[in-house]
Design a protein around this motif. Structure first.
Motif, PDB file in Angstrom:
ATOM      1  N   ARG A  81       1.187  -2.101   5.904  1.00  0.00           N
ATOM      2  CA  ARG A  81       0.374  -1.532   6.978  1.00  0.00           C
ATOM      3  C   ARG A  81      -0.738  -2.499   7.372  1.00  0.00           C
ATOM      4  NH1 ARG A  81       2.126   2.406   3.794  1.00  0.00           N
ATOM      5  NH2 ARG A  81       2.900   4.342   4.748  1.00  0.00           N
ATOM      6  N   GLN A 130      -4.772   3.234   9.567  1.00  0.00           N
ATOM      7  CA  GLN A 130      -3.719   2.442   8.948  1.00  0.00           C
ATOM      8  C   GLN A 130      -2.478   2.518   9.834  1.00  0.00           C
ATOM      9  OE1 GLN A 130      -3.859   0.465   6.166  1.00  0.00           O
ATOM     10  NE2 GLN A 130      -6.067   0.923   6.146  1.00  0.00           N
ATOM     11  N   ASN A 131      -1.852   1.363  10.110  1.00  0.00           N
ATOM     12  CA  ASN A 131      -0.755   1.280  11.076  1.00  0.00           C
ATOM     13  C   ASN A 131       0.449   0.626  10.416  1.00  0.00           C
ATOM     14  OD1 ASN A 131      -2.337   1.899  13.826  1.00  0.00           O
ATOM     15  ND2 ASN A 131      -3.619   0.615  12.497  1.00  0.00           N
ATOM     16  N   ALA A 132       1.522   1.392  10.287  1.00  0.00           N
ATOM     17  CA  ALA A 132       2.716   0.910   9.603  1.00  0.00           C
ATOM     18  C   ALA A 132       3.364  -0.229  10.383  1.00  0.00           C
ATOM     19  CB  ALA A 132       3.711   2.048   9.422  1.00  0.00           C
TER      20      ALA A 132
END
Length: 458
Positions: A81, A130-132
């Motif tokens: 992430r 949070q960015n996958a």
């Protein structure tokens, strides 16, 4: 020019071959018909077939390059992430409003409202804490761009051959890490091994990290060694029919038994059966076999890295139109050298400054105070395939003719001072063979003046 001519003579560079009309119907200085044939330059090399680096040495070179060059990214080492700050930094790395004016093809200057459209489509509001990171394979030749927009823009000179928002090209099978999606849902912000920019969602297919990164590791495999090859016509799977594959594309090789000796209405025995990434209607990744007839230019495994093959690969692009950022279904100067070297399994950064200033390979450096004779002495020691960098451009050394260094390069403009001291401006706009020393960037500045790195990729 008297001073430059004197220096060239002093250091052993003959000038007799530099005539603007070397043969009929050309304004390219110092060129005769034999110079346009790969065999002519190959025969000049007594050690043309000697392997320069073997497979293990090339793997070690690539590993060093990825450690030395921050522009190169091993996708397997990315985190699962990205934080909001890291993703915003990635967007800002590529999607900045240029400091110089840009214009549409009709001459209209881009306004603040135009840029606001692009900035809105960056979809910054959708960024989470949070960015996958997702993964994908490219399924068709495509371009990466500065903003999530296909609109072409140009600088004040209005050179319509150079779209200032295009960044680079990608090819089927290229692996990507997907960082973000545009507001309109049509673009991905993606990280290739050598670049970060936006590209159309329609040209990629999403898959697991394992299947995406594993595709380029499968063996046995074939490599495209022609400028372009095409899959066979296919009435049953149009996405795989006559698909263009550019030099350096690597594909897993399947055996005929795997398709039961019949594929899409054709016996595969006179073709290669390759495994290609396929974009399902959902946008997800699958893999399907395709045929490429054996009359096309492929090689099982990477080509042996030797001088004969370096020359041969360069000449396969000869005459192709220049394509800034891989526009016009072509390539530019760094794309040209990168795709040649990819056929040997050698990877390098995308842009000329990253290549020329980079530590990979063996480098001879020059600065503004370097004596001309130091550069001339270094040119005397060039080996086939060596790369010569001037700001914004790279050329590849072919060999010498009457003591003169000749190069092959994908080049937009052309200018030189002829034997009578007249400054001539023309154009090449394609992959060209030229002598190096007569070429100029302006009336008062030669290529020689601006050389800052000579790189041997060994």
């Amino acid at each position: 020019m008297i001073k430059l001519h004197s220096l060239l003579l002093l250091f052993g560079f003959a000038l007799t071959s530099y005539q603007p009309q070397a043969f009929a119907d050309t304004d390219v200085i110092g060129i005769q018909p034999q110079h346009l044939h790969a065999e002519y330059w190959q025969l000049k090399q007594e050690d043309a077939q000697t392997v320069l680096l073997n497979e293990l040495q090339i793997n070690a070179l690539n590993q060093r390059s990825f450690k030395q060059q921050e522009e190169l990214q091993n996708l397997s080492e990315l985190p699962a992430r990205l934080s909001a700050d890291a993703l915003k930094a990635a967007i800002n790395q590529i999607s900045t409003v240029p400091s110089s004016d840009r214009f549409f093809a009709d001459g209209t200057k881009l306004s603040s409202a135009d840029y606001q459209r692009y900035l809105d489509n960056l979809n910054v509001a959708a960024i989470k804490p949070q960015n996958a990171i997702r993964f994908a394979l490219v399924t068709e030749r495509t371009n990466m761009r500065r903003f999530p927009s296909a609109e072409k823009t140009y600088n004040q000179a209005m050179d319509l051959d150079i779209d200032r928002f295009i960044e680079t090209g990608l090819f089927p099978g290229d692996a990507l890490a997907i960082f973000h999606e545009s507001k309109d849902g049509q673009w991905y912000l993606a990280r290739a091994y050598h670049y970060l920019a936006w590209l159309p969602k329609s040209s990629v297919a999403l898959g697991s990290k394992e299947e995406v990164l594993g595709y380029g590791q499968q063996a046995p495999f074939v490599v495209v060694t022609g400028a372009k090859v095409f899959t066979n016509y296919n009435p049953q799977a149009p996405q795989l029919s006559e698909k263009q594959l550019d030099m350096g594309v690597r594909m897993p090789l399947l055996d005929n038994q795997s398709v039961k000796h019949y594929l899409y209405g054709q016996n595969p025995y006179a073709s290669y059966v390759v495994k290609l990434p396929y974009r399902e209607e959902s946008g997800q990744l699958s893999f399907k076999p395709a045929l490429i007839s054996r009359n096309q230019d492929l090689h099982q495994g990477y080509l042996p890295f030797n001088k004969a093959n370096i020359i041969q690969q360069g000449f396969k692009f000869l005459g192709e139109r220049y394509g800034w950022g891989h526009d016009y279904n072509a390539r530019d100067c760094t794309g040209f050298v990168s795709e040649i070297y990819r056929t040997f399994g050698i990877l390098m950064p995308r842009n000329s400054g990253e290549q020329g200033n980079g530590a990979f390979g063996q480098n001879i450096r020059f600065d503004a105070d370097s004596p001309v004779q130091d550069k001339l002495n270094a040119l005397k020691e060039l080996q086939v395939g060596d790369l010569i960098y001037i700001p914004g451009h790279v050329v590849m050394y072919l060999g010498e003719e009457q003591g003169q260094p000749y190069v092959i390069h994908d080049v937009h403009g052309m200018s030189y001072v002829d034997e009578q001291g007249n400054y001539y401006q023309g154009g090449l706009n394609g992959v060209s063979v030229t002598p190096l020393l007569p070429l100029h960037l302006s009336k008062s500045t030669s290529y020689l003046d601006r050389i800052y790195t000579i790189k041997s990729v060994r």
